[in-house]
Design a protein around this motif. Sequence first.
Motif, mmCIF file in Angstrom:
data_model
loop_
_atom_site.group_PDB
_atom_site.id
_atom_site.type_symbol
_atom_site.label_atom_id
_atom_site.label_comp_id
_atom_site.label_asym_id
_atom_site.label_seq_id
_atom_site.Cartn_x
_atom_site.Cartn_y
_atom_site.Cartn_z
ATOM 1 N N ILE A 119 0.939 -1.267 -0.074
ATOM 2 C CA ILE A 119 0.049 -0.002 -0.053
ATOM 3 C C ILE A 119 0.713 1.340 -0.016
ATOM 4 N N VAL A 120 0.595 2.384 -0.856
ATOM 5 C CA VAL A 120 1.531 3.229 -1.111
ATOM 6 C C VAL A 120 0.769 4.584 -0.179
ATOM 7 N N LYS A 121 1.822 5.041 0.573
ATOM 8 C CA LYS A 121 1.291 6.300 1.536
ATOM 9 C C LYS A 121 1.058 7.550 0.729
ATOM 10 N N PRO A 122 0.622 8.475 1.036
ATOM 11 C CA PRO A 122 -0.672 8.371 2.016
ATOM 12 C C PRO A 122 -1.709 7.417 1.683
ATOM 13 N N PHE A 123 -2.160 6.654 2.557
ATOM 14 C CA PHE A 123 -3.032 5.551 2.088
ATOM 15 C C PHE A 123 -4.499 6.086 2.202
ATOM 16 N N VAL A 124 -5.439 5.560 1.458
ATOM 17 C CA VAL A 124 -6.929 5.855 1.710
ATOM 18 C C VAL A 124 -7.573 4.922 2.307
ATOM 19 N N PRO A 125 -8.223 5.371 3.672
ATOM 20 C CA PRO A 125 -8.694 4.323 4.676
ATOM 21 C C PRO A 125 -9.313 3.078 4.317
ATOM 22 N N ILE A 126 -10.365 3.436 3.603
ATOM 23 C CA ILE A 126 -11.277 2.477 3.118
ATOM 24 C C ILE A 126 -10.730 1.574 2.226
ATOM 25 N N VAL A 127 -9.583 2.006 1.266
ATOM 26 C CA VAL A 127 -9.098 0.854 0.410
ATOM 27 C C VAL A 127 -8.026 0.167 1.373
ATOM 28 N N MET A 128 -7.326 0.548 2.311
ATOM 29 C CA MET A 128 -6.532 -0.218 3.148
ATOM 30 C C MET A 128 -7.260 -1.270 3.996
ATOM 31 N N THR A 129 -8.531 -0.928 4.549
ATOM 32 C CA THR A 129 -9.321 -1.753 5.171
ATOM 33 C C THR A 129 -9.930 -2.728 4.783
ATOM 34 N N ARG A 130 -10.420 -2.490 3.011
ATOM 35 C CA ARG A 130 -10.840 -3.547 2.317
ATOM 36 C C ARG A 130 -9.786 -4.453 1.858
ATOM 37 N N ARG A 131 -8.551 -4.092 1.596
ATOM 38 C CA ARG A 131 -7.338 -4.730 1.188
ATOM 39 C C ARG A 131 -7.001 -5.686 2.564
ATOM 40 N N ILE A 132 -7.322 -5.224 3.668
ATOM 41 C CA ILE A 132 -6.795 -6.149 4.765
ATOM 42 C C ILE A 132 -7.922 -7.240 5.181
ATOM 43 N N GLY A 133 -9.133 -6.834 4.966
ATOM 44 C CA GLY A 133 -10.126 -7.891 5.012
ATOM 45 C C GLY A 133 -10.182 -8.769 3.937
ATOM 46 N N ARG A 134 -9.763 -8.668 2.981
ATOM 47 C CA ARG A 134 -9.662 -9.638 1.777
ATOM 48 C C ARG A 134 -8.472 -10.611 2.220
ATOM 49 N N ILE A 135 -7.374 -10.013 2.571
ATOM 50 C CA ILE A 135 -6.329 -10.860 2.974
ATOM 51 C C ILE A 135 -6.644 -11.897 4.024
ATOM 52 N N LEU A 136 -7.172 -11.121 4.926
ATOM 53 C CA LEU A 136 -7.710 -12.144 6.366
ATOM 54 C C LEU A 136 -8.557 -13.081 5.945
ATOM 55 N N GLU A 137 -9.617 -12.842 4.816
ATOM 56 C CA GLU A 137 -10.732 -13.578 4.638
ATOM 57 C C GLU A 137 -10.132 -14.815 3.825
ATOM 58 N N LEU A 138 -8.984 -14.583 2.766
ATOM 59 C CA LEU A 138 -8.544 -15.676 2.166
ATOM 60 C C LEU A 138 -7.676 -16.497 3.185
ATOM 61 N N GLY A 139 -6.974 -15.968 4.200
ATOM 62 C CA GLY A 139 -6.423 -16.670 5.154
ATOM 63 C C GLY A 139 -7.212 -17.733 6.034
ATOM 64 N N GLU A 140 -8.371 -16.880 6.340
ATOM 65 C CA GLU A 140 -9.334 -17.941 6.939
ATOM 66 C C GLU A 140 -9.819 -19.124 6.010
ATOM 67 N N LEU A 141 -10.209 -18.912 4.782
ATOM 68 C CA LEU A 141 -10.409 -19.931 3.747
ATOM 69 C C LEU A 141 -9.193 -20.852 3.548
ATOM 70 N N ARG A 142 -8.216 -20.521 3.347
ATOM 71 C CA ARG A 142 -6.866 -21.351 3.397
ATOM 72 C C ARG A 142 -6.727 -22.249 4.856
ATOM 73 N N ALA B 131 -9.483 -23.060 6.567
ATOM 74 C CA ALA B 131 -10.559 -24.008 6.545
ATOM 75 C C ALA B 131 -10.263 -25.266 5.637
ATOM 76 N N LEU B 132 -9.756 -25.063 4.210
ATOM 77 C CA LEU B 132 -9.420 -26.072 3.221
ATOM 78 C C LEU B 132 -8.165 -26.697 3.836
ATOM 79 N N GLU B 133 -7.358 -26.478 4.700
ATOM 80 C CA GLU B 133 -6.239 -27.140 5.201
ATOM 81 C C GLU B 133 -6.779 -28.027 6.092
ATOM 82 N N ARG B 134 -7.843 -27.760 6.914
ATOM 83 C CA ARG B 134 -8.511 -28.565 7.952
ATOM 84 C C ARG B 134 -9.431 -29.718 7.273
ATOM 85 N N GLN B 135 -10.034 -29.276 6.262
ATOM 86 C CA GLN B 135 -10.730 -30.233 5.314
ATOM 87 C C GLN B 135 -9.771 -31.258 4.884
ATOM 88 N N LEU B 136 -8.629 -30.787 4.415
ATOM 89 C CA LEU B 136 -7.859 -31.605 3.683
ATOM 90 C C LEU B 136 -7.126 -32.889 4.964
#
Length: 198
Positions: free
Chosen positions: A101-124, A126-131
């Motif tokens: 993320i390039v500074k100065p950052f846009v708060p909503i862009v930063m929070t959306r990106r963080i949310g996406r990364i954390l969501e993908l981590g949870e999905l990964r 969950a898939l590892e547990r299923q495996l």
Amino acid sequence: MKHILVVDDGMMNRFLGKHALKEEYEVTSVTSGEAALEVLEKQIPDLMLLDIEMPGMDGMEVAKRMKEEERLKEIPIVFLTADTDPQTEAECLKMGADDFIVKPFVPIVMTRRIGRILELGELRQALERQLEQKTKQIEDVTRMSVTDALTGLSNRSFLEKKIAELIGDGHNGTLFIMDMDNFKKVNDTFGHIAGDKT
């Protein structure tokens, strides 16, 4: 609540980052790479926002040390920088960063990106547990297919296959076969449950 560690020597960046994230996340902020490593000794955040340019230990060195340590290497890292050079972004991603993320950052862009990364981590995860569960189920079925349910010993099908393999490989040896005479009378007299216990 997910925990985010913000590492930036700029007071305004720390303030804006904490303000943008505090509604959805627990936020800890520190001013240096050294301080970040001290925090990581005590707790593992769910994600790290890491400034690249800092006095003393810079963000790249912090990330390098994290990737070398087993308990820290899976923490998602989002680099923060005022450097817009594509080469810098490429170096961050090569270092194992999850985003840039390039500074100065846009708060909503930063929070959306963080949310996406954390969501993908949870999905990964969950898939590892299923495996893991599927792998265990396959192992259980495989074990049951070659094991006698009553005795827990290898069953006839497995033994025949093993003997055939040994003979095919040219092994020499002796095979002992044991039999229990008149065991049917135990089942007929006392029942199969008593026979199984015997």
